[in-house]
Design a protein around this motif. Structure first.
Motif, short mmCIF file in Angstrom:
data_model
loop_
_atom_site.label_atom_id
_atom_site.label_comp_id
_atom_site.label_asym_id
_atom_site.label_seq_id
_atom_site.Cartn_x
_atom_site.Cartn_y
_atom_site.Cartn_z
N VAL A 36 -1.59 2.74 0.69
CA VAL A 36 -1.90 1.19 0.83
C VAL A 36 -0.98 1.70 2.23
O VAL A 36 -0.16 1.98 3.33
CB VAL A 36 -0.95 1.77 -0.09
CG1 VAL A 36 -0.26 -0.71 -0.30
CG2 VAL A 36 -0.97 1.33 -1.13
N VAL A 53 -5.61 -0.47 0.02
CA VAL A 53 -5.19 0.80 -0.21
C VAL A 53 -6.72 1.77 -0.34
O VAL A 53 -8.26 0.99 0.14
CB VAL A 53 -5.73 0.49 -1.45
CG1 VAL A 53 -5.79 1.73 -2.46
CG2 VAL A 53 -5.35 -1.06 -2.36
N ASN A 104 3.64 -1.21 -4.51
CA ASN A 104 3.72 -1.83 -3.03
C ASN A 104 4.59 -2.66 -2.75
O ASN A 104 5.61 -2.94 -2.07
CB ASN A 104 2.11 -1.54 -2.58
CG ASN A 104 2.22 -2.36 -0.61
OD1 ASN A 104 3.32 -1.37 0.06
ND2 ASN A 104 1.63 -3.27 -1.19
#
Ligand code: ADP
Ligand code: TMP
Ligand code: ASP
Length: 247
Positions: free
Chosen positions: A99, A124, A166
């Motif tokens: 990410v 991603v 994330n």
């Protein structure tokens, strides 16, 4: 070594940063030993520093505990000794899920962009985890052809979970005055077939820049011969203990 509850079994696998042991009389768990070794560029470059394994074990377990509070399931069970961890044994998915929140590393190189540009929302990417092939980038269809993921739904689950990790980690590191530039995670399937966060999240697998000075506090110090590698990892753990201590 043994920890009362768990007895260390046979060495099953030695990787670049960890040794994986079985747990005696227990097929459900694994015993992960964090080494002091540091590698880059698919182990073409090798180094180490004292206590690296212990520092990374502590960082990884604090992060897994933090993510658990946000209902992100991981393989983490408990810490053992100074540099070991018991985790759930999973059927690993052979993808490195990256990410990116800022342009850096291979993304900067691939598109000839300066490092540091913001990527809002996060991107991603999937890489096929295969040392012999040097972990090549794969599209969704390539990942499915290689049977790394079961189906498109599982790939969507990986993306959703990676983006959830994330969001949690951006705030976790911001509290330390650190920008989470990018990171790599791995996932596996448990007995029920559910996808679970595995492996480690440490300065080996993240890019972490000091918010004010933009100083690199991660493995790029080793990759790019910047010096102060151990000091950077120690600084991250120190700030984590100051801010998120008692976890
Ligand atoms: P590498 O294999 O890339 O050199 P490491 O040295 O970190 O990496 O080795 C750890 C290995 O253990 C990795 O191959 C990783 O995919 C695997 N692994 C991590 N967590 C689990 C788990 N919960 N169950 C089974 N395997 C795992
Ligand atoms: P990259 O910019 O080199 O593709 O790396 C993206 C992120 O993934 C960065 O935080 C470092 C991490 N990473 C790993 O953990 N293992 C790897 O093998 C690679 C290539 C990157
Ligand atoms: N994880 C890879 C290695 O250890 C590549 C990297 O992190 O740069 O060699």
């Amino acid at each position: 070594m043994n920890s009362g509850k768990y007895l260390q079994g046979d060495l099953l696998y030695e990787g670049k940063a960890k040794k994986v042991y079985s747990v005696k009389n227990d097929k459900k768990h694994l015993w992960l030993h964090f080494k002091d070794d540091l590698t880059a560029f698919n182990a073409q470059k090798r180094g180490s520093f004292e206590k690296k394994g212990a520092i990374n074990r502590d960082i990884a377990s604090m992060i897994f505990r933090h993510l658990e509070k946000a209902e992100i399931n991981s393989h983490f069970v408990e810490n053992v000794g100074e540099r070991d961890m018991i985790c759930d044994k999973l059927e690993m998915i052979a993808l490195e899920v990256v990410v990116r929140n800022f342009v850096a590393g291979s993304f900067a190189k691939k598109f000839n962009l300066p490092e540091g540009g913001r990527i809002s929302g996060g991107i991603v990417e999937f890489y096929f985890k295969n040392d012999a092939l040097q972990d090549p980038f794969v599209s969704d269809d390539q990942a499915l052809y290689l049977k790394t993921a079961r189906d498109q739904r599982e790939l969507e689950t990986l993306k959703r979970l990676a983006l959830h990790v994330n969001r949690e980690l951006i705030d976790f590191f911001l509290a330390l005055r650190v920008d989470l530039i990018d990171f790599k995670v791995e996932f596996g399937r448990n007995h029920d077939g559910d996808v679970v966060l595995a492996d480690e999240i440490t300065p080996d697998s993240c890019r972490l820049w000091d918010r004010n000075s933009h100083e690199k506090l991660d493995k790029d110090r080793f990759r790019r011969d910047l010096g102060g590698v151990g000091e950077a990892y120690k600084e991250i753990l120190k700030r984590m203990r100051e801010v998120h201590g008692g976890m």
